[in-house]
Design a protein around this motif. Structure first.
Motif, mmCIF file in Angstrom:
data_model
loop_
_atom_site.group_PDB
_atom_site.id
_atom_site.type_symbol
_atom_site.label_atom_id
_atom_site.label_comp_id
_atom_site.label_asym_id
_atom_site.label_seq_id
_atom_site.Cartn_x
_atom_site.Cartn_y
_atom_site.Cartn_z
ATOM 1 N N LEU A 168 1.667 -1.687 -13.983
ATOM 2 C CA LEU A 168 0.226 -1.117 -14.098
ATOM 3 C C LEU A 168 0.346 0.379 -13.291
ATOM 4 N N ASP A 169 1.444 1.134 -13.331
ATOM 5 C CA ASP A 169 1.534 2.083 -12.663
ATOM 6 C C ASP A 169 1.804 3.231 -13.634
ATOM 7 N N PRO A 170 0.765 4.539 -13.309
ATOM 8 C CA PRO A 170 0.715 5.457 -14.466
ATOM 9 C C PRO A 170 2.103 6.326 -14.420
ATOM 10 N N ILE A 215 0.724 -1.320 0.085
ATOM 11 C CA ILE A 215 0.328 -0.036 0.134
ATOM 12 C C ILE A 215 0.788 1.190 0.056
ATOM 13 N N LYS A 216 2.185 1.053 0.556
ATOM 14 C CA LYS A 216 3.007 2.445 0.379
ATOM 15 C C LYS A 216 3.839 2.685 -0.640
ATOM 16 N N GLY A 217 4.028 3.873 -0.853
ATOM 17 C CA GLY A 217 5.120 4.253 -2.130
ATOM 18 C C GLY A 217 6.380 4.115 -1.646
ATOM 19 N N GLY A 218 7.361 3.974 -2.971
ATOM 20 C CA GLY A 218 8.639 4.044 -2.780
ATOM 21 C C GLY A 218 9.414 3.190 -1.738
ATOM 22 N N VAL A 219 8.667 2.054 -1.725
ATOM 23 C CA VAL A 219 9.688 0.930 -1.014
ATOM 24 C C VAL A 219 10.135 -0.151 -1.859
ATOM 25 N N GLY A 220 10.189 -0.203 -3.058
ATOM 26 C CA GLY A 220 11.092 -1.161 -3.922
ATOM 27 C C GLY A 220 10.193 -2.129 -4.814
ATOM 28 N N LYS A 221 8.932 -1.820 -4.757
ATOM 29 C CA LYS A 221 8.095 -2.599 -5.579
ATOM 30 C C LYS A 221 8.634 -2.645 -7.015
ATOM 31 N N THR A 222 9.051 -1.592 -7.687
ATOM 32 C CA THR A 222 9.294 -1.654 -9.244
ATOM 33 C C THR A 222 10.608 -2.239 -9.232
ATOM 34 N N ALA A 223 11.483 -2.005 -8.381
ATOM 35 C CA ALA A 223 12.826 -2.593 -8.385
ATOM 36 C C ALA A 223 12.571 -3.961 -8.362
ATOM 37 N N THR A 224 12.021 -4.414 -7.556
ATOM 38 C CA THR A 224 11.899 -5.910 -7.323
ATOM 39 C C THR A 224 11.075 -6.677 -8.466
ATOM 40 N N SER A 233 13.328 -4.675 2.538
ATOM 41 C CA SER A 233 13.691 -3.771 1.485
ATOM 42 C C SER A 233 14.670 -2.654 1.965
ATOM 43 N N MET A 234 15.589 -2.065 1.202
ATOM 44 C CA MET A 234 16.413 -0.939 1.621
ATOM 45 C C MET A 234 16.657 -0.769 3.075
ATOM 46 N N ILE A 235 17.158 -2.034 3.658
ATOM 47 C CA ILE A 235 18.102 -2.112 4.846
ATOM 48 C C ILE A 235 19.267 -1.355 4.733
ATOM 49 N N PRO A 253 0.815 0.172 -8.638
ATOM 50 C CA PRO A 253 1.039 1.539 -8.051
ATOM 51 C C PRO A 253 0.717 1.338 -6.681
ATOM 52 N N PRO A 254 1.087 2.260 -5.794
ATOM 53 C CA PRO A 254 1.076 2.217 -4.240
ATOM 54 C C PRO A 254 -0.301 2.487 -3.845
ATOM 55 N N SER A 255 -0.984 1.653 -3.660
ATOM 56 C CA SER A 255 -2.467 2.090 -3.344
ATOM 57 C C SER A 255 -3.485 0.789 -2.644
ATOM 58 N N VAL A 306 17.297 -10.143 1.804
ATOM 59 C CA VAL A 306 17.164 -8.873 2.489
ATOM 60 C C VAL A 306 17.690 -8.015 1.301
ATOM 61 N N ILE A 307 17.034 -7.016 1.016
ATOM 62 C CA ILE A 307 17.784 -6.093 -0.193
ATOM 63 C C ILE A 307 18.251 -4.751 0.717
ATOM 64 N N PRO A 308 19.669 -4.533 0.542
ATOM 65 C CA PRO A 308 20.223 -3.337 1.118
ATOM 66 C C PRO A 308 19.823 -2.173 0.464
ATOM 67 N N ALA A 309 19.991 -1.136 1.232
ATOM 68 C CA ALA A 309 19.725 0.210 0.716
ATOM 69 C C ALA A 309 21.133 0.682 0.083
ATOM 70 N N VAL A 310 21.180 0.664 -1.165
ATOM 71 C CA VAL A 310 22.478 0.797 -1.904
ATOM 72 C C VAL A 310 22.396 1.859 -3.251
ATOM 73 N N SER A 311 23.210 2.482 -3.393
ATOM 74 C CA SER A 311 23.261 3.375 -4.628
ATOM 75 C C SER A 311 23.173 2.778 -6.089
ATOM 76 N N VAL A 312 23.656 1.729 -6.101
ATOM 77 C CA VAL A 312 23.888 0.600 -7.266
ATOM 78 C C VAL A 312 22.436 0.292 -7.563
ATOM 79 N N ILE A 313 21.531 0.153 -6.869
ATOM 80 C CA ILE A 313 20.144 0.026 -7.103
ATOM 81 C C ILE A 313 19.587 1.461 -7.633
ATOM 82 N N GLU A 314 19.624 2.386 -7.024
ATOM 83 C CA GLU A 314 19.325 3.738 -7.648
ATOM 84 C C GLU A 314 19.639 4.164 -8.895
ATOM 85 N N GLN A 315 20.940 3.437 -9.269
ATOM 86 C CA GLN A 315 21.541 3.734 -10.611
ATOM 87 C C GLN A 315 20.739 2.981 -11.658
#
Ligand SMILES: Nc1ncnc2c1ncn2[C@@H]1O[C@H](COP(=O)(O)OP(=O)(O)OP(=O)(O)O)[C@@H](O)[C@H]1O
Ligand SMILES: [Mg+2]
Length: 251
Positions: free
Chosen positions: A38-40, A9-18, A178-180, A125-127, A205-214
């Motif tokens: 499915l996300d606009p 339900i929350k946004g920005g938690v790593g759904k799309t990255a996964t 996610s984002m540990i 999408p987050p909802s 466990v998915i670490p919070a790391v910049s390579v994922i942001e890249q």
């Protein structure tokens, strides 16, 4: 054909990255994979370099005027196709509302693809909406990324209760952290304890790391452009756990 959905339900938690990494890994293992964005906001479409556009918009798909097959695009990766997002998906709830049996609509739209694909990923999408309900009914496995806090675990329990109330088909749930952030004591503590205590938690466990942001710079899954990183290893571990949990036959 199995259907996996990344959902929270929350946004920005790593759904799309996964969804992006696991669909890539599944295709690399030889499965025939479709990812439906499915996300606009169209993040998954962007990451796979696909223009976020569906002819006639989401309405044409939901009403059955445009066969799902006709909207599917190939990606740069063998065995991985994408059904792009479209900005009209922001109104998917209204479109579903006017369809017959809205909660079953997505499952119905995907049914004709069952001989073409081994695995479909739905990136939501987050909802919590009619769309998410339709996704929850279609899915065999929900992949739920959680930021390690007590509150996020409560949200998972609410989701489990909600899905438990479904008649007939119920998806299994595989939650994971996610984002540990290893520097935060609460993060490491919760991430160590819960997977050991609860069977609905993945060991990955998915670490919070910049390579994922890249990923948004490379426009590719981190598992493709940096396969030797810790992040890629953990996505592979998660993919293996998800495959096992869903009882997916070997490709
Ligand atoms: N493990 C991670 N470490 C660092 N950054 C991450 C990680 N996972 C995702 N991100 C970044 O955080 C942002 C949100 O991630 P993502 O888009 O996967 O989340 P989401 O749950 O799909 O968000 P939304 O709810 O908006 O769809 C993105 O910029 C992504 O690159
Ligand atoms: Mg997303």
């Amino acid at each position: 054909m199995k259907i996996f959905a990344t959902y929270n339900i929350k946004g920005g938690v790593g759904k799309t990255a996964t969804a992006v990494n696991l669909s890539y890994l599944a295709a690399a293992d030889g499965y025939r994979v479709l990812l439906w964005d499915l996300d606009p906001q169209a993040a998954a479409s962007y990451l796979f370099r696909i223009k976020p556009r569906v002819k006639g918009g989401g309405k044409a798909l939901i009403k059955g005027r445009l066969p799902v097959d006709d909207a599917i695009k190939g990606t740069d990766f063998d065995g991985l196709d994408l059904l792009p997002a479209d900005f009209t998906y922001r109104n998917l709830d209204l479109m579903l509302d006017s369809a017959k049996q809205p909660a079953r609509r997505l499952a119905g739209l995907l049914a004709p693809l069952k001989n073409e694909y081994d695995l479909v990923f739905l990136d939501c999408p987050p909802s919590i909406s009619l769309l998410s309900e339709s996704v929850l009914h279609a899915a065999d496995l929900l992949l739920v990324p959680l930021i390690p806090t007590t509150l996020s675990v409560r949200t998972l329990d609410q989701l489990t209760d909600f899905v438990g109330g479904f008649n007939g088909h119920k998806p299994s749930i595989l939650a994971f952290f996610s984002m540990i952030d290893r520097r935060k004591r609460l993060h490491t503590q919760i991430a160590a304890e819960l997977p050991a205590e609860r069977s609905d938690f993945a060991a990955a466990v998915i670490p919070a790391v910049s390579v994922i942001e890249q990923m948004s710079v490379h426009r590719a899954p981190v598992t493709a452009f940096a396969p030797r990183t810790q992040a890629a290893r953990q996505y592979r571990e998660l993919w293996h756990e998800a495959r096992e949990r869903a009882g997916l036959a070997m490709a």
